[in-house]
Design an enzyme around this catalytic site. Structure first.
Site, short mmCIF file in Angstrom:
data_model
loop_
_atom_site.label_atom_id
_atom_site.label_comp_id
_atom_site.label_asym_id
_atom_site.label_seq_id
_atom_site.Cartn_x
_atom_site.Cartn_y
_atom_site.Cartn_z
N SER A 27 27.65 34.04 11.27
CA SER A 27 28.11 32.72 11.01
C SER A 27 29.32 32.46 10.03
O SER A 27 29.94 31.64 10.15
CB SER A 27 27.03 31.85 10.56
OG SER A 27 26.59 32.14 9.28
N ASP A 331 26.31 23.24 3.90
CA ASP A 331 25.25 22.58 4.67
C ASP A 331 23.82 23.31 4.11
O ASP A 331 22.95 23.06 4.76
CB ASP A 331 25.17 22.92 6.15
CG ASP A 331 25.28 24.34 6.60
OD1 ASP A 331 25.36 25.23 5.68
OD2 ASP A 331 25.38 24.67 7.74
N HIS A 334 25.85 27.55 4.38
CA HIS A 334 27.34 27.91 4.76
C HIS A 334 28.39 27.07 3.75
O HIS A 334 27.83 26.21 3.11
CB HIS A 334 27.88 27.73 6.29
CG HIS A 334 26.86 28.43 7.02
ND1 HIS A 334 25.81 27.56 7.63
CD2 HIS A 334 26.72 29.49 7.46
CE1 HIS A 334 25.29 28.36 8.70
NE2 HIS A 334 25.63 29.66 8.43
#
Ligand SMILES: *[C@@H]1O[C@H](CO)[C@@H](O)[C@H](O)[C@H]1NC(C)=O
Ligand SMILES: *[C@@H]1O[C@H](CO)[C@@H](O)[C@H](O)[C@H]1NC(C)=O
Length: 365
Positions: A27, A331, A334
Site C-alpha cells: 500500500s 489514516d 498510512h
C-alpha cells in the site's frame, strides 16, 4: 559571437534520466491495483477522503494524495505509473513504466500465511511473486530479444518495495510477539532479495530496494500496543521495541543486499532507508510543518492516536482533519502526502539512498 553562443549551447550535456519506472510493493506504493482487484477487505479506499488533497478523487492510493513513487516519477519527468491491472482495459500507456504494487501485499506467498492459519486475514494474495509474474508477462510485450530488453531496461528504474511490512503486520495484529516474529525476518528478507535477483536476471540494472518504516511510530501500533510503561517509549513517543524490530529487518536486508552486489557487480543495487528518511520528521515534527504532530492520524474515529479499529478512516464515525499537511499519519496505518514527499525527497536528493541513484532528478517537487 554567434559561433561561441552556439558552442555554449551544444556543450551543454544532454539531460540524463530514467526513461521508465517499474514498481513493486504494497500500500505504500499501490496506485490502484488493489482497488481494481475489488478491494474487498478495504472498500473505503475507493471513496473520499482518500485522494482528497491532490487528485480530488479516490484513485486507490492509501493516502490523501501522492505517494513516494509518484514523487519519484515527477522528479524524473515521467507520468504517474499506471497500475498494472488497469492495462487490461487497454487505454493506459505503459512504455514509461508500470506499477505492480498491491495494497495489503506480503513479500512471502499467501500460502505461507494460510499454512500458519492466518491466511484469512490477508487483504490480497498478490504477493511479490505474483507481481513478478505480472512483470514477466508485460515484459514480453515491451521487448523480445535479450539485447532488446537489455537496451530497454538500461534506463529503467526498478523500485522493489517497500515490501515486507505486511508480512509482520498481519501476525503482529493477531497477537504475534516480537520474539516470534524475529524468526520470520530471514524468510522475508530472502524473499525480497530473491525478487531483486530475479529482476536483475530479467535485465534490470538499476534497482532501489526499500527497507521498512519505523513501525513503532505508527498510530495502529501505538494504539494496539499502548502501555502505561513509559520506558517502552522513546523521546519522540514511539514504541522502542517495534522500531528496533524494523531496524532489525533493515539491517538483515542491507547485509543480504551486500552479498547480492558481489553476485551482480554490473547492477546498481540501491538500499532506500525509509526508516531514516521518516525518522527525521518523527524526531522534529515542527521542522517539517507537522504542527499537529506525527503520531496522531489525520483521519480516524478517535482515541489517543485517532485510530479506532471500529471507526477507521472512511467508515461511519470517522472524519478527516481540516489540513492533512499538519499531520504525518493519514489514516492510522498510512502516511500523508506531505510525509511521503519528505521521504521521496530524502531518497532522490539524498542522503537516504546508498549508493546514490545514477541520475540526478530533473525536476523539483
Ligand atoms: C487467496 O487464496 C485463498 C486460497 O486459494 C482463497 O481462499 C482466498 O479467497 C484468496 N484471497 C483473496 C483475497 O483473493
Ligand atoms: C518497560 O519497558 C522497558 C523497555 O521496553 C522494559 O525493559 C521493561 O521490562 C518494561 N517494564 C515492565 C514492567 O513491563
Amino acid at each position: 559571437m554567434i559561433i561561441s553562443c552556439l558552442g555554449t549551447v551544444s556543450a551543454t550535456p544532454p539531460l540524463k534520466y530514467y526513461d521508465s519506472i517499474f514498481s513493486f510493493g504494497d500500500s505504500l506504493a499501490d496506485t490502484g491495483n488493489f482497488l481494481l482487484s475489488g478491494a474487498l477487505a478495504f472498500p473505503v479506499i475507493g471513496e473520499l477522503p482518500y485522494g482528497e488533497t491532490y487528485f480530488h478523487r479516490a484513485t486507490g492510493r492509501c493516502s490523501n494524495g501522492r505517494l513516494v513513487v509518484d514523487f519519484i516519477a515527477e522528479a524524473y519527468g515521467l507520468p504517474y505509473l499506471p497500475p498494472y491491472l488497469a492495462l487490461a482495459k487497454g487505454n493506459e500507456k505503459f512504455e514509461q513504466g508500470v506499477n505492480f504494487a498491491v495494497a495489503g501485499a506480503t513479500a512471502m506467498d499467501a500460502k505461507i500465511f494460510y499454512d500458519r492459519k492466518i491466511g484469512q486475514i490477508l487483504w490480497t494474495n498478490d504477493s511479490l511473486s505474483v507481481q513478478l509474474g505480472w512483470f514477466k508477462k508485460l515484459k514480453s510485450t515491451l521487448c523480445s530479444t535479450k539485447e532488446d530488453c537489455a537496451k530497454y531496461f538500461k534506463k529503467s528504474l526498478f523500485l522493489v518495495g517497500e515490501i515486507g511490512g505486511n508480512d509482520y503486520n498481519y501476525p503482529f495484529f493477531v497477537g504475534g510477539s516480537i520474539k516470534q516474529l524475529k524468526a520470520l525476518v530471514p524468510l522475508v528478507v530472502e524473499t525480497i532479495v530473491a525478487a531483486t535477483s530475479m529482476l536483475i536476471e530479467e535485465g534490470a540494472v538499476e534497482l532501489i530496494v526499500a527497507g521498512n518504516l519505523p513501525i513503532g511510530c505508527n498510530a495502529v501500533y501505538l494504539t494496539l500496543f499502548r502501555t502505561p510503561n513509559i520506558s517502552a517509549y522513546d523521546q519522540n513517543g514511539c514504541l522502542k521495541a517495534y522500531n528496533a524490530f524494523s531496524k532489525y529487518h533493515n539491517s538483515q536486508l542491507k547485509l543480504a543486499l551486500e552479498t547480492l552486489r558481489q553476485k551482480y557487480p554490473h547492477a546498481n543495487i540501491i538500499y532506500a532507508d525509509y526508516y531514516g528518511a521518516a525518522k527525521r520528521f518523527f524526531h522534529a515534527p515542527k521542522h517539517y510543518g507537522f504542527s499537529e504532530g506525527t503520531l496522531v492520524a489525520c483521519c480516524g474515529g478517535g482515541g489517543p492516536y485517532n485510530f479506532n479499529n471500529s471507526a477507521r478512516c472512511g467508515h461511519t464515525g470517522s472524519r478527516a482533519c481540516l489540513d492533512p499537511s499538519t499531520h504525518a499519519n493519514w489514516d492510522g496505518v498510512h502516511l500523508t502526502e506531505v510525509a511521503y514527499r519528505h521521504i521521496a525527497m530524502g531518497l532522490v536528493k539524498g542522503p537516504f539512498t546508498s549508493p546514490p541513484l545514477t541520475f540526478p532528478p530533473i525536476n523539483d517537487f
